[in-house]
Design an enzyme around this catalytic site. Structure first.
Site, mmCIF file in Angstrom:
data_model
loop_
_atom_site.group_PDB
_atom_site.id
_atom_site.type_symbol
_atom_site.label_atom_id
_atom_site.label_comp_id
_atom_site.label_asym_id
_atom_site.label_seq_id
_atom_site.Cartn_x
_atom_site.Cartn_y
_atom_site.Cartn_z
ATOM 1 N N GLY B 121 0.821 -1.207 0.000
ATOM 2 C CA GLY B 121 0.000 0.000 0.000
ATOM 3 C C GLY B 121 0.855 1.256 0.000
ATOM 4 O O GLY B 121 1.092 1.859 1.044
ATOM 5 N N GLU B 239 15.301 -5.058 -4.785
ATOM 6 C CA GLU B 239 15.305 -5.639 -6.117
ATOM 7 C C GLU B 239 16.704 -5.456 -6.676
ATOM 8 O O GLU B 239 17.084 -4.355 -7.034
ATOM 9 C CB GLU B 239 14.341 -4.897 -7.027
ATOM 10 C CG GLU B 239 12.932 -4.873 -6.558
ATOM 11 C CD GLU B 239 12.104 -4.043 -7.516
ATOM 12 O OE1 GLU B 239 11.911 -2.870 -7.218
ATOM 13 O OE2 GLU B 239 11.707 -4.571 -8.570
#
Lengths: 357, 386
Positions: B121, B239
């Site tokens: 979120g 990442e």
């Protein structure tokens, strides 16, 4: 797995950078006129750069193209006018194609810089293929060879020849040839048309089409390695300008139209740098990978550096257009890189062929 | 410079290959029970959360082993190692870095065992790229936070069990990056309403999520109150290598070449068209650049050198390849190229047409290309901030 440079290679890089900053800054580069700056050449020879890839048995250091890569990259950063690329190609050509006696005689002199090679492979300006070699070979050479690189300052010329389907390389004493300079956009990459009238080569040996392709790939990789340094210099120069040039009350580097173009330059340089390092490594360590690796690197760099050269000038506005400002020197180099040893179109399509299409 | 792997690394690669040969049947032969069994087996190998420390159930794989695992999995076309992509990609690493011992024990095993799905979120109707400006309010009342506000573009929200939620606990701050607090919230909390949004491909993967007086125990706060921005940043930085993506891209390029070989344009083989051949070469150069950029950055990490925002380079390449390769395939095959699955004339079953509508999930999620360019320009080139 280690895709980075060694400590020795990093020291070599610093040495070249220091040389370019101290002995061969752009003010010196600008003063060149297509000949050989003898004192600088001698310094490069004394520092061992011309001997790097010459085998130890022939007076060299017996290192690899990936070691030479850092020399080319840093030379490119300062637009070195020294014909290190042509000399390296001559060393590679003789080492790969010539017999032992020719190697014994010529390679030590290549390593010391006593012999300075100009090099002419293709007669056709766009044809990167055996068919682009025109000069007739034989006991004596008669004819003209255009687009011979670094001829004006050379003691000797290494020229590709053909006899029917058979290709060869001939070493010619530069004094035996008539040179006519071909004024070009980039004065640091001079060409000449070489005219020969019953000239007896001082040495001659056979070259296969594969050898020619290999040499061309080495040239393409070398031009790309030089382009890394040159493109990074453009990016540094232009980023600095974008931080200090105020328009509409802000440094222009605050505006996305400017900053995004500079970010794109970074992306492209990072990318053809990675491709070029891999290709330079492949020359000695994985020659079967070289054709594809060289084509991908050169194709990417040819287009990307051309745009970087143009935008380096353009983002400066009118000041970039002036002769006095350095950005234009890099734009000129980018024009040479674009066509040298095959353009993007040629190399992208070759990559497709090599990839099975 | 060398591209060789150590004997141990080669042995690890062989182990992965052997495992895949034994446990990964061809797609058509994968039955109903396959996925459950697959998840259990890769978990037993400790390849789920392979980069995480052993004490939290991770595999403690080295950077190189992680790259090898990703590459081999991608080469084999293996399914994911867990059902919660976000749980594995950043929620888990975030909890490991910032969580309390209790939070680690509570959340990490469930992520590794694919028992819970997480969603993220972050974006709000008025704050996407400008993420630090979020307005969803979390007010401390006793041992709870009371959350009010709205999130949007929340991928996976329709089926997620938990959400990692960025809220604002302080509104009167000098820097908008201050006063942000990160909360871990069950999606079945009273006061949460999920309204799925259909995307242009017809999927309903993302949603609006509304929060009305949602009570979240203070023990579900990740990191310190007001310091949630740091948690977000480190999560996004998790990442790392693009090795797996590169392998998938090369596989896609091979499919694209097959398509070129089997396509005629105006009565002639498309493979004879120089412009087509050039495009294929351009794609290959970009993918190869991603590969060698990734290896250069991996080398930096292995040497313990700091990595700046260079990884944005590969994100941008991936973004343009995601868009351009499908678009090229659709254009190459003319009006057949725009046929979707279900049409008899669809090319490769409509695969290219369909994926030509899917790129925004990769290209926009995690930072738009323009934001990635800002990051490079500001953090690496040192240009003034917008």
């Amino acid at each position: 797995m280690d895709f980075g440079f060694s400590e020795e290679q990093n020291l070599l890089r610093e040495q070249v950078l220091r040389f370019m900053t101290d002995a061969c800054p752009l003010s010196v580069v600008r003063a060149q006129n297509g000949g050989l700056p003898r004192d600088l050449w001698q310094q490069a020879a004394d520092l061992g750069w011309l001997a790097l890839i010459v085998p130890e048995a022939h007076g060299g250091l017996g290192l690899k193209w990936i070691d030479l890569a850092v020399v080319l990259e840093e030379s490119g950063r300062g637009l070195s006018p020294l014909p290190i690329l042509s000399q390296a190609l001559a060393a590679t050509a003789i080492g790969r194609c010539a017999g032992d006696d020719v190697k014994r005689e010529w390679l030590p002199k290549v390593a010391t810089g006593d012999v300075v090679f100009g090099i002419g492979l293709y007669d056709d300006p766009t044809w990167i293929d055996a068919k682009g070699v025109g000069l007739a070979g034989g006991e004596t050479l008669t004819g003209t060879k255009p687009f011979v690189s670094d001829a004006a300052g050379a003691t000797h010329l290494l020229l590709a020849t053909r006899n029917g389907e058979r290709l060869g390389l001939a070493i010619v004493d530069a004094g035996d040839a008539a040179l006519k300079a071909q004024p070009g956009i980039d004065r640091t990459k001079p060409f000449a048309t070489v005219s020969l009238d019953r000239v007896e080569p001082v040495a001659a040996f056979a070259m296969s089409a594969d050898d020619l392709a290999f040499l061309t790939d080495c040239g393409a990789v070398a031009a790309t390695l030089e382009a890394i340094g040159a493109a990074e210099a453009v990016l540094a120069l232009t980023s600095e300008y974008a931080k200090t040039r105020i328009q509409f009350d802000n440094p222009i580097g605050k505006y996305q139209g400017v900053k995004h173009r500079l970010a794109d330059m970074f992306i492209d340089i990072e990318s053809f740098k990675s491709l070029a390092y891999h290709a330079a490594w492949a020359i000695d360590d994985a020659p079967h990978e070289l054709p594809r690796a060289a084509s991908l690197a050169k194709a990417y760099a040819a287009d990307a550096f051309a745009r970087i050269g143009i935008d380096g000038v353009g983002l400066h506005g009118a000041i970039g257009f002036t002769a006095e400002y350095d950005a234009q020197l890099y734009l000129k180099r980018s024009k040479w890189v674009r066509s040298a040893f095959g353009d993007a179109d040629y190399h992208y399509r070759r990559a497709a062929s090599l990839g099975g299409l | 410079m060398d591209f060789d792997f150590t004997p141990e690394e080669q042995a690890f690669r062989a182990e992965v290959r052997e495992f895949l040969a034994e446990n990964l049947p061809p797609r058509a032969e994968r039955g109903r029970g396959f996925m459950g069994e697959w998840l259990r087996k890769v978990r037993d190998k400790r390849w789920v959360g392979f980069s995480w420390p052993e004490e939290y159930g991770g595999g403690a794989g080295s950077l190189t082993e992680q790259a090898i695992l990703k590459e081999e999995m991608a080469l084999a076309g293996a399914p994911p190692l867990g059902t919660s992509f976000m749980g594995l990609a950043w929620v888990g690493p975030g909890i490991i870095q910032y969580g309390t011992d209790e939070q680690k024990q509570r959340f990490i095993p469930d992520i590794l065992d694919s028992k819970v799905n997480w969603c993220t979120g972050y974006s709000e109707p008025n704050h996407g790229s400008d993420l630090a400006a979020i307005q969803t309010k979390a007010e401390r009342v006793g041992d709870h936070y009371v959350v009010n506000g709205q999130k949007i573009w929340t991928t996976g929200a329709p089926w997620a069990d938990w959400i990692i939620l960025l809220t604002r606990t302080e509104f009167d701050v000098e820097r908008k990056h201050d006063g942000i607090t990160c909360l871990l919230v069950p999606m079945d909390s009273p006061g949460i309403e999920v309204r799925p949004i259909e995307n242009m491909a017809g999927d309903r993967n993302f949603a609006e999520v509304f929060f009305t007086d949602v009570q979240v125990p203070v023990s579900n706060r990740l990191g310190e109150e007001g310091k949630g921005w740091a948690v977000t940043i480190s999560a996004l930085a998790n990442e790392r290598s693009s090795i797996g993506e590169v392998t998938q891209m090369f596989a896609k390029l091979e499919s694209l070449k097959d398509l070129v070989r089997s396509t005629n344009r105006q009565g002639r083989p498309a493979s004879d068209d120089p412009a087509v051949r050039r495009r294929i070469g351009e794609f290959e150069a970009k993918i190869a650049a991603m590969k060698y950029n990734g290896l250069r950055y991996l080398t930096k990490q292995l040497r313990g050198e700091p990595l700046s925002s260079e990884t944005s380079v590969n994100k941008l390449h991936r973004a343009s390849l995601e868009i351009e390769m499908d678009d090229f395939a659709v254009e190459l095959t003319g009006l057949a190229g725009v046929q979707l699955p279900g049409s008899d004339e669809a090319v490769d079953g409509g695969r290219w047409a369909r994926s030509s509508l899917g790129w925004p999930s990769v290209v926009i999620g995690g930072g738009t290309p323009n934001i990635q360019r800002n990051i490079i320009a500001e953090r690496i080139l040192g240009l003034p901030k917008d």
